[in-house]
Scaffold this motif. Structure first.
Motif, PDB file in Angstrom:
ATOM      1  N   ARG A  59      60.278 -24.909  -9.934  1.00  0.00           N
ATOM      2  CA  ARG A  59      60.299 -24.712 -11.397  1.00  0.00           C
ATOM      3  C   ARG A  59      59.046 -23.996 -11.892  1.00  0.00           C
ATOM      4  NH1 ARG A  59      62.498 -30.694 -13.212  1.00  0.00           N
ATOM      5  NH2 ARG A  59      64.374 -30.620 -11.913  1.00  0.00           N
ATOM      6  N   HIS A  60      59.183 -23.401 -13.083  1.00  0.00           N
ATOM      7  CA  HIS A  60      58.129 -22.563 -13.647  1.00  0.00           C
ATOM      8  C   HIS A  60      56.839 -23.329 -13.936  1.00  0.00           C
ATOM      9  CE1 HIS A  60      56.153 -20.165 -16.854  1.00  0.00           C
ATOM     10  NE2 HIS A  60      56.560 -19.146 -16.130  1.00  0.00           N
TER      11      HIS A  60
ATOM     12  N   GLU B 158      65.176 -18.300 -21.707  1.00  0.00           N
ATOM     13  CA  GLU B 158      66.554 -18.459 -22.166  1.00  0.00           C
ATOM     14  C   GLU B 158      67.448 -17.509 -21.390  1.00  0.00           C
ATOM     15  OE1 GLU B 158      67.047 -18.074 -26.433  1.00  0.00           O
ATOM     16  OE2 GLU B 158      65.228 -19.294 -26.694  1.00  0.00           O
TER      17      GLU B 158
ATOM     18  N   ARG C 148      64.122 -23.657 -18.057  1.00  0.00           N
ATOM     19  CA  ARG C 148      63.116 -24.362 -18.854  1.00  0.00           C
ATOM     20  C   ARG C 148      62.088 -23.389 -19.422  1.00  0.00           C
ATOM     21  NH1 ARG C 148      64.769 -26.360 -14.622  1.00  0.00           N
ATOM     22  NH2 ARG C 148      65.672 -28.429 -14.471  1.00  0.00           N
ATOM     23  N   ALA C 149      61.957 -22.209 -18.822  1.00  0.00           N
ATOM     24  CA  ALA C 149      60.948 -21.240 -19.267  1.00  0.00           C
ATOM     25  C   ALA C 149      61.555 -19.989 -19.895  1.00  0.00           C
ATOM     26  CB  ALA C 149      60.058 -20.837 -18.095  1.00  0.00           C
TER      27      ALA C 149
ATOM     28  N   ASP D 245      63.958 -19.975 -14.137  1.00  0.00           N
ATOM     29  CA  ASP D 245      64.022 -21.364 -14.588  1.00  0.00           C
ATOM     30  C   ASP D 245      64.420 -21.394 -16.062  1.00  0.00           C
ATOM     31  OD1 ASP D 245      63.646 -24.004 -15.266  1.00  0.00           O
ATOM     32  OD2 ASP D 245      61.596 -24.138 -14.479  1.00  0.00           O
TER      33      ASP D 245
ATOM     34  N   ARG E 243      66.403 -26.168  -7.733  1.00  0.00           N
ATOM     35  CA  ARG E 243      65.649 -26.274  -8.980  1.00  0.00           C
ATOM     36  C   ARG E 243      66.170 -27.421  -9.834  1.00  0.00           C
ATOM     37  NH1 ARG E 243      66.099 -20.984 -10.480  1.00  0.00           N
ATOM     38  NH2 ARG E 243      67.947 -21.486 -11.664  1.00  0.00           N
ATOM     39  N   GLU E 244      67.488 -27.633  -9.820  1.00  0.00           N
ATOM     40  CA  GLU E 244      68.040 -28.718 -10.611  1.00  0.00           C
ATOM     41  C   GLU E 244      67.783 -30.064  -9.953  1.00  0.00           C
ATOM     42  OE1 GLU E 244      68.643 -28.305 -13.712  1.00  0.00           O
ATOM     43  OE2 GLU E 244      68.144 -26.237 -13.197  1.00  0.00           O
TER      44      GLU E 244
END
Ligand code: HEM
Ligand code: SF4
Lengths: 405, 76
Positions: free
Chosen positions: A43-44, A330, A327-328, A325, A23-24
């Motif tokens: 990723r989301h 916390e 990004r989506a 993820d 993912r990274e």
């Protein structure tokens, strides 16, 4: 070197450990499968994009579909025959507009409102199963006695399987979802028996339609010629297949997870309003379906997440990665039962997003809440490393969960 | 502000009515219907509903935009 696939889980409470690195690295990563190369979506945002893009197909007949890449061998004649037989009505494998025609016939049966009406019945089924457990002693296998039984009973009642035939139906569905140590061939034989059984049920409903899902579809759709007999059998078979092992695995995994977080379980017991967000979080956290339902193929050249994807290239969306993820979400690896995030992809996204999601939510909420209410002393027998998790299965879960009270 | 719900796209997942049951419901076909008045106070909830609808069937428009033909529009 390209990534191998599928990647195994090694912890019951986390996705495969390589997902974080992938993912990274990039939102789309190439993977080398025995039968060819596919894209993995990590990723989301890109997961939602792929699952809702009309230029991306889920039909196994579309050239480049990735399921065939999982194995180096082409399917045997026997597998092809079974595949063809089980294709009718399987709208999960169809693209619009064919998909929508089938799904729309079922939407009213699974609306939020209809599921609300089903709740007393789900509660009743749940209570009866717990009565049986309590009557039979002070220990049980929760998968057998409860996890598999709740969705099986609910689907029987929804479809209109007569009560006297529940046992037949349940034993076949259990064989089909493959209890530990059972063969693929046995699962296939059980699937055939269920198909034949549903076929008979649809025929019988043609003569004498009941006030149930099959009866309603026979009178409103088959009688008008909109739906063939085989498609109707196939649709009911899909409901059973899609709604059984998924819900069962979430029930037993969720119970285990809640028992491992006693402080949060105590909060839920004190404030039952918390169950709805807790169910949502358990779905995100476990992401039991991961990529198996997210088999897609591009039907045009396109760009996704900065990557050129060509027509005919296969794609698997890693749902368990998208749901962790950062990004989506916390603190994505933290189980936060009050998070209440509804943007997870545990039920998918786009036109195929789970038809039964509201029924599944109701079943999970009622199952967890009632079990912990009625058996407050429930405990798991054994440590996590002794429990038989489905590391070998396609949908993650537990083969058995020994409990006592 | 008005909310537009496109019933031709809706797949009946009911996500919107779980977020804002006062505004969204499903009808006999199981598809979305807008049942409530939309006010500025709902703006955050509406944006959330627009985002989680799996098929992009919901959209928010300012008051001044012309009402579309087929999709059902509601609000002020
Ligand atoms: C916790 C339980 C469940 C989970 C995690 C789950 C997950 C999913 C996922 C991820 C998809 C999307 C597949 C795709 O994108 O191709 C899906 C589709 C579907 N699910 Fe579920 N599901 C659950 C329970 C149920 C139940 C209870 C039913 C019905 C009785 C059901 C019926 C379906 C059907 C019919 C589809 C296909 C929808 C379509 O293609 O339009 N599921 N499910
Ligand atoms: S969230 Fe979207 S698809 Fe689901 S009911 Fe509402 S409008 Fe329809």
């Amino acid at each position: 070197m390209a990534q191998g696939f599928p990647l195994p889980r090694n912890c019951p409470f986390a996705p495969p450990p390589e997902y974080e690195r992938l993912r990274e690295e990039a939102p789309l990563v190439g993977a080398e499968l025995p039968g060819g190369r596919v894209w993995l979506v990590t990723r989301h945002a890109e997961a939602q994009q792929v699952l809702s893009d009309p230029r991306i197909s889920t039909d196994p007949a579309t050239p480049g579909h990735p399921m065939s890449a999982l194995s180096a061998k082409p399917p045997s004649a026997e597998e092809r025959e079974a595949g063809a037989r089980f294709r009718a009505g399987q709208f999960i494998d169809m693209d619009p507009p064919e998909h929508d025609v089938h799904r729309r016939m079922l939407i009213p049966e699974f609306s939020v409102r209809r599921v609300r009406e089903m709740r007393p019945d789900i509660q009743h089924v749940t209570d009866r199963l717990i009565d049986d457990m309590l009557e039979q002693g002070s220990s049980a296998d929760l998968v057998e006695a409860f996890g598999l039984a709740v969705p099986s009973m609910v689907i029987c009642r929804l479809l209109g399987v007569p009560y006297s035939e529940h046992d037949f139906f349940q034993s076949r569905t259990r064989r089909m979802v493959g209890a530990a140590g059972r063969s693929q061939r046995d699962a296939m034989a059980a699937a055939m028996e269920i198909w034949d059984y549903l076929d008979g049920l649809v025929t019988e409903a043609g003569r004498n339609p009941g006030d149930d899902l099959i009866g309603r579809l026979v009178t409103t759709r088959q009688a008008t010629g909109e739906l063939s007999h085989d498609a109707l059998v196939g649709m009911t078979f899909l409901l059973l297949l899609a709604g059984h092992e998924t819900t069962a695995n979430m029930i037993s995994l969720g119970v285990l997870t809640l028992l491992r977080h006693p402080a949060r379980l105590a909060e839920l017991r004190a404030a039952p309003d918390g169950w709805a967000p807790a169910v949502e979080e358990l779905l995100r956290y476990h992401s039991i379906v991961d990529w198996v339902a997210f088999d897609r193929v591009a039907t045009e050249d396109m760009e996704i997440g900065g990557q050129n994807v060509r027509r005919g290239e296969g794609i698997f969306v890693l749902g368990a990665s998208a749901n962790r993820d950062p990004r989506a979400f916390e603190r994505p690896d933290e189980l936060d039962l009050r998070r209440g995030a509804r943007n997870h992809v545990a039920f998918g996204y786009g036109v195929h997003q789970c038809l039964g999601q509201n029924l599944a939510r109701a079943e999970l909420e009622i199952a967890y809440r009632t079990l912990f209410e009625r058996i407050p002393g429930l405990r798991v027998v054994g440590d996590d490393d002794e429990l038989p998790f489905k590391y070998d299965g396609v949908i993650f879960g537990l083969h058995a969960l020994p409990v006592a009270w | 502000m008005r909310i537009i719900a496109d019933r031709l796209r809706c797949v009946g997942a009911g996500q919107c009515s779980l977020v804002l049951p006062e505004i969204f419901d499903s009808d006999d076909e199981g598809l979305v219907v807008v049942i409530g008045e939309v006010t500025e106070a709902d703006a955050d909830g509406l944006r959330h509903a627009v985002r989680i609808c799996p098929v992009g069937a919901l959209s928010l428009r300012p008051d001044s935009s012309p009402a579309p033909g087929t999709p059902q529009a509601a609000g002020r």
